[in-house]
Design a protein around this motif. Sequence first.
Motif, mmCIF file in Angstrom:
data_model
loop_
_atom_site.group_PDB
_atom_site.id
_atom_site.type_symbol
_atom_site.label_atom_id
_atom_site.label_comp_id
_atom_site.label_asym_id
_atom_site.label_seq_id
_atom_site.Cartn_x
_atom_site.Cartn_y
_atom_site.Cartn_z
ATOM 1 N N GLY A 8 0.820 -1.198 0.000
ATOM 2 C CA GLY A 8 0.000 0.000 0.000
ATOM 3 C C GLY A 8 0.854 1.249 0.000
ATOM 4 O O GLY A 8 1.980 1.244 0.509
ATOM 5 N N SER A 9 0.328 2.284 -0.596
ATOM 6 C CA SER A 9 0.995 3.573 -0.672
ATOM 7 C C SER A 9 2.345 3.419 -1.373
ATOM 8 O O SER A 9 2.392 3.033 -2.531
ATOM 9 N N HIS A 10 3.439 3.646 -0.665
ATOM 10 C CA HIS A 10 4.743 3.488 -1.316
ATOM 11 C C HIS A 10 4.996 2.027 -1.678
ATOM 12 O O HIS A 10 5.620 1.733 -2.703
ATOM 13 N N GLY A 11 4.494 1.108 -0.877
ATOM 14 C CA GLY A 11 4.587 -0.313 -1.219
ATOM 15 C C GLY A 11 3.806 -0.633 -2.482
ATOM 16 O O GLY A 11 4.199 -1.483 -3.277
ATOM 17 N N GLY A 12 2.686 0.064 -2.688
ATOM 18 C CA GLY A 12 1.917 -0.083 -3.921
ATOM 19 C C GLY A 12 2.680 0.458 -5.116
ATOM 20 O O GLY A 12 2.630 -0.101 -6.208
ATOM 21 N N PHE A 13 3.389 1.569 -4.910
ATOM 22 C CA PHE A 13 4.244 2.160 -5.942
ATOM 23 C C PHE A 13 5.313 1.159 -6.357
ATOM 24 O O PHE A 13 5.528 0.898 -7.542
ATOM 25 N N LEU A 14 5.981 0.555 -5.380
ATOM 26 C CA LEU A 14 7.026 -0.426 -5.675
ATOM 27 C C LEU A 14 6.439 -1.673 -6.327
ATOM 28 O O LEU A 14 7.010 -2.217 -7.273
ATOM 29 N N GLY A 15 5.295 -2.130 -5.820
ATOM 30 C CA GLY A 15 4.631 -3.292 -6.407
ATOM 31 C C GLY A 15 4.213 -3.044 -7.849
ATOM 32 O O GLY A 15 4.350 -3.918 -8.704
ATOM 33 N N ALA A 16 3.709 -1.849 -8.126
ATOM 34 C CA ALA A 16 3.313 -1.504 -9.495
ATOM 35 C C ALA A 16 4.527 -1.498 -10.430
ATOM 36 O O ALA A 16 4.438 -1.934 -11.581
ATOM 37 N N HIS A 17 5.660 -1.004 -9.933
ATOM 38 C CA HIS A 17 6.889 -1.059 -10.732
ATOM 39 C C HIS A 17 7.265 -2.509 -11.031
ATOM 40 O O HIS A 17 7.620 -2.841 -12.168
ATOM 41 N N LEU A 18 7.203 -3.365 -10.028
ATOM 42 C CA LEU A 18 7.554 -4.770 -10.244
ATOM 43 C C LEU A 18 6.630 -5.426 -11.264
ATOM 44 O O LEU A 18 7.089 -6.137 -12.165
ATOM 45 N N VAL A 19 5.342 -5.193 -11.138
ATOM 46 C CA VAL A 19 4.380 -5.782 -12.074
ATOM 47 C C VAL A 19 4.604 -5.240 -13.485
ATOM 48 O O VAL A 19 4.554 -5.984 -14.460
ATOM 49 N N GLY A 20 4.857 -3.935 -13.586
ATOM 50 C CA GLY A 20 5.047 -3.327 -14.902
ATOM 51 C C GLY A 20 6.351 -3.704 -15.580
ATOM 52 O O GLY A 20 6.408 -3.879 -16.790
ATOM 53 N N GLN A 21 7.414 -3.825 -14.795
ATOM 54 C CA GLN A 21 8.729 -4.077 -15.372
ATOM 55 C C GLN A 21 9.080 -5.561 -15.452
ATOM 56 O O GLN A 21 9.950 -5.951 -16.221
ATOM 57 N N HIS A 22 8.414 -6.363 -14.645
ATOM 58 C CA HIS A 22 8.664 -7.814 -14.636
ATOM 59 C C HIS A 22 7.324 -8.551 -14.616
ATOM 60 O O HIS A 22 6.960 -9.184 -13.618
ATOM 61 N N PRO A 23 6.574 -8.488 -15.701
ATOM 62 C CA PRO A 23 5.222 -9.046 -15.709
ATOM 63 C C PRO A 23 5.154 -10.550 -15.468
ATOM 64 O O PRO A 23 4.110 -11.055 -15.055
ATOM 65 N N ASP A 24 6.232 -11.266 -15.675
ATOM 66 C CA ASP A 24 6.222 -12.716 -15.449
ATOM 67 C C ASP A 24 6.596 -13.092 -14.016
ATOM 68 O O ASP A 24 6.574 -14.267 -13.658
ATOM 69 N N LEU A 25 6.933 -12.108 -13.190
ATOM 70 C CA LEU A 25 7.365 -12.375 -11.822
ATOM 71 C C LEU A 25 6.216 -12.822 -10.937
ATOM 72 O O LEU A 25 6.319 -13.799 -10.208
ATOM 73 N N ALA A 26 5.101 -12.120 -10.983
ATOM 74 C CA ALA A 26 4.002 -12.363 -10.048
ATOM 75 C C ALA A 26 2.815 -13.013 -10.736
ATOM 76 O O ALA A 26 2.531 -12.756 -11.901
ATOM 77 N N VAL A 27 2.118 -13.846 -9.972
ATOM 78 C CA VAL A 27 0.878 -14.438 -10.471
ATOM 79 C C VAL A 27 -0.316 -13.586 -10.062
ATOM 80 O O VAL A 27 -1.389 -13.700 -10.637
#
Length: 81
Positions: A8-27
């Motif tokens: 959430g918040s800054h954690g959401g910012f970091l999570g969104a970066h991970l999802v956007g830059q590494h789409p195969d990382l998370a299910v």
Amino acid sequence: TGVVLHGGSHGGFLGAHLVGQHPDLAVAACLRNPVVNMASMVGGTDIRDWCFVEACGVDSPARSKLIATADDSHAMFTRSP
């Protein structure tokens, strides 16, 4: 098996970066109040300085006035998830 992102918040910012830059990382990802577009956010937030620091650096000339130039807005957009 796979990674599930959550933040959430800054954690959401970091999570969104991970999802956007590494789409195969998370299910799956559950992001609460993520920052996804700093260029849009800077106009209506009470933490404008955070946008400038994240996108333009601590020593940004515009940071002292917190008025985004076209270059600042571009930097914020390109550094957003």
